[in-house]
Each structure stands twice: as structure tokens, then as C-alpha cells.
Design an enzyme around this catalytic site. Structure first.
Site, PDB file in Angstrom:
ATOM      1  N   GLU A   1       0.720  -1.167  -0.157  1.00  0.00           N
ATOM      2  CA  GLU A   1       0.006   0.001   0.171  1.00  0.00           C
ATOM      3  C   GLU A   1       0.927   1.213   0.064  1.00  0.00           C
ATOM      4  OE1 GLU A   1      -1.363   3.201   1.302  1.00  0.00           O
ATOM      5  OE2 GLU A   1      -1.906   2.190   3.167  1.00  0.00           O
TER       6      GLU A   1
ATOM      7  N   CYS B   1      -2.855   7.733   5.103  1.00  0.00           N
ATOM      8  CA  CYS B   1      -2.967   7.259   3.621  1.00  0.00           C
ATOM      9  C   CYS B   1      -4.205   7.464   3.009  1.00  0.00           C
ATOM     10  CB  CYS B   1      -2.557   5.888   3.593  1.00  0.00           C
ATOM     11  SG  CYS B   1      -3.387   4.594   4.525  1.00  0.00           S
TER      12      CYS B   1
END
Length: 504
Positions: free
Chosen positions: A263, A300
Site C-alpha cells: 500500500e 494514507c
């Protein structure tokens, strides 16, 4: 409760040290020394994980559920010490860490319940048809089986929920895969305490100690040694685009390539449609400012870009965002390096001739203050650098001439973790036009909300097309994430005595 770190690695149930030490760099409080990881320690940990797989990979679901619940209990037993040292190391408020610890233990318990239900096995059975013409059919049974030892890299921005006992570790252990964790040097004391909890749980249950190892610190050679070790069969990673891409390339170049579930980054654009803007532009600006600055923007899923149609409503939205941001003070970032990277990203955006300042502030050392810029959709479409992530509380407004150009901005996006639509009933037609585009760009599409906040649940997808993640078919949050560490096996005409219990 004050914790004095022992500073050792955990290698298959043993505290192991190396000759070199590194110091933590806390936002406040005392620094501590930790043993520095080496490729040799990684090799020991991976060999122990392979040995453990021959028992753990064939354990029952109830045995693995008991381990996950025991780890959660042991983490909770160290709650005060984890909160204190975690706050010292990262600068995060204690309330945030208490909540994150709850998320960490919650997802461990969620996986325990998930595997007990057994749905994740995707069991299939095609019974034999011995009399079928022109050829008989054999008896076929299929279930999902664990792949083997897994490497996990701790994240900088979530010292608990995405680190030593975070979602990657929980999913791998639930699947039956031993785990070797590379702890993040931003919070080694926090990682050590959580590692202590995992080791204690394994010991209490009498399981193979090679199920878990924790290697702290070390240079790039340590990470490379971990992803190239032949015993490792998959990697879970949350971090920067450049670091993740380098490890991804190494995994692909191995003699036996393995999946790298990284990720990596996302600007998480929001599209604010005309009817919604006409109805509540100031409220949307205020809400965006709150989401943008939450946790110093170190999420994020931080929504760094707002795409709007130019006009008076756009002016009201920008004015309300600026007003809200002006009341946000300096916040401590997780590391000095992240603070420096934030300033570098700020300078890259501010240095573009196509970008106008809306709100500029001053930040230095380990602090971050909010910034707000705006540009045109023409400039956005011509300059791909404007779509690169700035990790921190910086917002960029993109003003489109009309809804057609707003759609063009959506079509230009790289892969994202999230895309958000703010819309009212009058925006339904435009929303229907945008949705097919956005669902190709992101793993999660939101309506009338803000993406900072990832629910740990069966339906959650935390991932997306590259560069948001390296595998668009996976998620790192939610029970579906267990699929990353499983593979299907078909058993043809095997007698019951040889079949795995779950396949019978």
C-alpha cells in the site's frame, strides 16, 4: 506504566542482540538503544518460520483463533506502557493511540471469529460421476490453504494497527502463515512491547516459537534480505511509493517470484458536484479542513485534492476551507524525515507557476502546519506532478471550467485508495457519469463523507490500482485481506483419511 526497552530482537521465541545499536528519536521523553538488525538475523528468523509452518500451517482454525485472541489479551495487558512509549516516540496524542490499540486488538479478534466461521475457505465439492459419458468425472474438492511464511513491514504512520501486530500480521496468522516482521525504526519501543505480547501468547499456548519473529532497525540490506529469503512466500508492506516499488521489483526478480502486497500512496481526490456546492459549500470546506489536518495529515486516506466547478460556490468553499485551516496550529509529525518530506512536497506544489497560494504558513523541525493551494483543471491535466501525494496537511483545489472538465480530471487520475463524491439529488446524473470512472480508479468510493477513517469490516477494501497499491485485487484492511496469504488447492479422488479436516 513506564517501560524500559530490552532492545533485543525476537527470533523464534528468543531475545537476540547484535553488535550494533541504534537510538530511537522520540518526539518527547527519553531515547532508548535497540539492537540493529542484520541479514544473518533475518535468515535465522525465516528458517525458524519455515520450520514452524509444518505445524502451524496444519493447525486447526480453533487453535489459530485462540492464538489471535491471546495476542489481543496480551496487548491489552500492556496497554498503559504501549500508550506511553508510543506517544513519546511518535508525538501522537495518547487518545489516538488508545483508539488505535482498540482497533489493533479488535481486528485480531475479528479474524479469530472470521476463521471459525470457515467461509474464507471457499470450500467447493464436485462429487464423482463414475457413470458419466463419454468420460467419468473424478471426485474434486477445493479449499484455500496457507502459502507459507510471510514478511511484514511495519508502517510509520500507524505504530499499532499497521505494524507488528497489525492487519497484515493478523491476516497471515489467521491463515496459518508464520510471520517475520521488520519493525519500523520510528517507533521501536512500541514495536518491541507488541512483539513481547505476541511471544507471550505463543508461549502460553505451547505453539512453535518460529511462528513469529521481530527484527528491528538495520539498513536496506535487512529489508532486501527479508524479501529475497527463499522461505518467504509473500510480503505485506505499507509505506512510501519509492520504497515499496523497490521491494516490489526485488520480489518480482527472485528466482521464485512472490506476491508483494504494498500500500503505497494516494491523494484521495474529492469531487464536489454543483448541487451539493450550491447547498452547502461552506460546510463542505470546513469539513474538508478537519479531515485534511486530522493527525497532521498523516493518513494514507487523507483527501489532498478537491475538484470543483469554478464560480461563486467554489469561492465560498475555498474561503471556508481557508478560514478553518487558519485556526489549526502546528502539529508534531511522526519523524523528522517525514516532516522534511512534507516541506519538500509543499515546495514542489508551491513552485509550480500554475499554482496559486491560498494559505501559507511556517513550519520547521518536526512540525507541520496546513497549506492550501489552488490551480485550474487545465494545469492539472497538463502537469502530472500536481497529482503526486504530499504526506501531510496540504490541500490542493482544482477548479474546472464546467462539469465536462470535471469528468476529464476524473479520467486523468492514477490509481487511488479512495475517491469521494459530494452530491445532492440534483447531482445524480453527473454522479452516475462519474461512478464508472471512479470505481476503475479506486478501491473505495464514498458519498458525502470524508475518507480519513477506515472501518475494519468484512466489506472494507483498502487498496486500489497502482500506485495506490501493487495488487489491485487485494485489500490490507478487513477480513478479505486473508486472501492474500492463501492459495487454492484441489484434491482429486483423495480418501478421507488423507484429506485436510476442512476439506471433508
Amino acid at each position: 506504566m513506564t517501560h524500559i526497552p530490552h532492545g533485543a530482537h525476537w527470533i523464534a521465541g528468543q531475545q537476540v542482540t547484535s553488535d550494533d545499536r541504534f537510538s530511537s528519536q522520540p518526539a518527547d521523553g527519553p531515547a532508548h538503544l535497540f539492537s540493529t538488525g542484520t541479514p544473518a538475523l533475518v535468515a535465522q528468523a525465516c528458517a525458524a518460520a519455515e520450520e514452524a509452518f509444518w505445524s502451524f500451517g496444519y493447525s486447526t482454525r480453533s487453535e489459530r483463533a485462540a492464538l489471535l485472541n491471546a495476542i489481543a489479551d496480551e496487548v491489552d495487558a500492556r496497554a498503559d506502557a504501549i500508550t506511553l512509549i508510543g506517544s513519546q516516540e511518535t508525538g501522537l496524542p495518547q487518545a489516538r493511540l488508545i483508539g488505535e490499540r482498540g482497533r489493533t486488538t479488535g481486528q485480531l479478534r475479528l479474524f479469530a471469529n472470521h476463521i471459525l466461521k470457515g467461509d474464507y475457505l471457499d470450500r467447493r465439492h464436485d462429487a464423482a460421476l463414475p457413470d458419466r459419458q463419454p468420460a467419468p468425472r473424478p471426485d474434486l474438492r477445493m479449499i484455500q490453504r496457507p502459502i507459507g511464511p510471510v514478511a511484514v513491514f511495519g508502517a510509520s504512520n500507524f505504530p499499532l494497527a499497521f505494524s507488528v501486530a497489525g492487519g497484515d500480521t493478523a491476516a497471515a496468522l489467521a491463515a496459518g502463515c508464520p510471520v517475520v516482521v521488520k519493525g519500523h525504526s520510528a517507533h521501536p519501543g512500541t514495536g518491541e512491547l507488541v512483539g513481547d505480547a505476541i511471544v507471550a501468547a505463543i508461549s502460553k499456548l505451547g505453539l512453535h516459537p518460529g511462528i513469529f519473529s521481530l527484527v528491528q532497525g538495520g539498513n536496506r540490506d535487512v529489508g532486501q534480505a527479508l524479501v529475497t529469503d527463499p522461505h518467504i512466500k509473500a510480503v505485506g508492506f505499507t509505506g512510501s511509493l519509492w520504497g515499496g516499488r523497490a521491494l516490489f521489483d526485488i520480489c518480482a526478480a527472485r528466482p521464485e517470484p512472490i506476491p508483494f502486497f504494498g500500500e503505497l500512496g494516494s491523494v484521495n481526490p474529492m469531487f464536489l458536484l454543483p448541487a451539493a456546492m450550491a447547498a452547502r459549500a461552506p460546510d463542505l470546506g470546513k469539513g474538508w479542513a478537519g479531515s485534511l489536518t486530522m493527525g497532521a495529515g498523516q493518513f494514507c486516506t487523507n483527501p489532498g485534492v478537491a475538484v470543483i466547478v469554478d464560480g461563486p460556490d467554489a469561492d465560498a468553499f475555498v474561503a471556508a476551507t481557508k478560514l478553518a485551516l487558519e485556526h489549526v496550529g502546528a502539529q508534531t509529525m511522526l519523524t523528522d524525515g517525514m516532516a522534511e518530506a512534507y516541506r519538500t512536497g509543499r515546495d514542489r506544489i508551491a513552485g509550480s507557476s500554475a499554482v496559486q497560494d491560498v494559505l501559507t504558513t511556517m513550519c520547521d523541525n518536526r512540525t507541520a502546519t496546513p497549506y492550501l493551494f489552488e490551480t485550474t483543471a487545465d494545469a492539472w491535466l497538463a502537469n502530472h506532478d500536481l497529482g503526486e501525494e504530499v504526506f501531510g496537511p496540504l490541500g490542493l483545489v482544482v477548479r474546472a471550467r464546467d462539469t465536462d472538465q470535471l469528468v476529464a480530471v476524473a479520467q486523468s487520475l492514477k490509481g487511488q485508495l479512495t475517491c469521494t463524491l459530494h452530491l445532492d439529488d440534483g447531482d445524480t446524473g453527473l454522479g452516475q457519469q462519474l461512478l464508472p470512472i471512479l470505481e476503475r480508479k479506486a478501491g473505495r468510493v464514498l458519498a458525502n463523507g470524508f475518507p480519513t477513517g477506515v472501518e475494519v469490516a468484512d466489506s472494507m477494501v483498502h487498496g486500489g490500482p497502482y500506485p495506490a497499491s501493487t495488487n489491485f485485487g487485494a485489500t490490507s484492511v478487513g477480513t478479505l485481506s486473508i486472501r492474500r496469504f492463501l492459495r487454492p488447492v484441489c484434491y482429486q479422488n483423495l480418501p478421507d483419511a488423507l484429506l485436510p479436516d476442512d476439506a471433508r
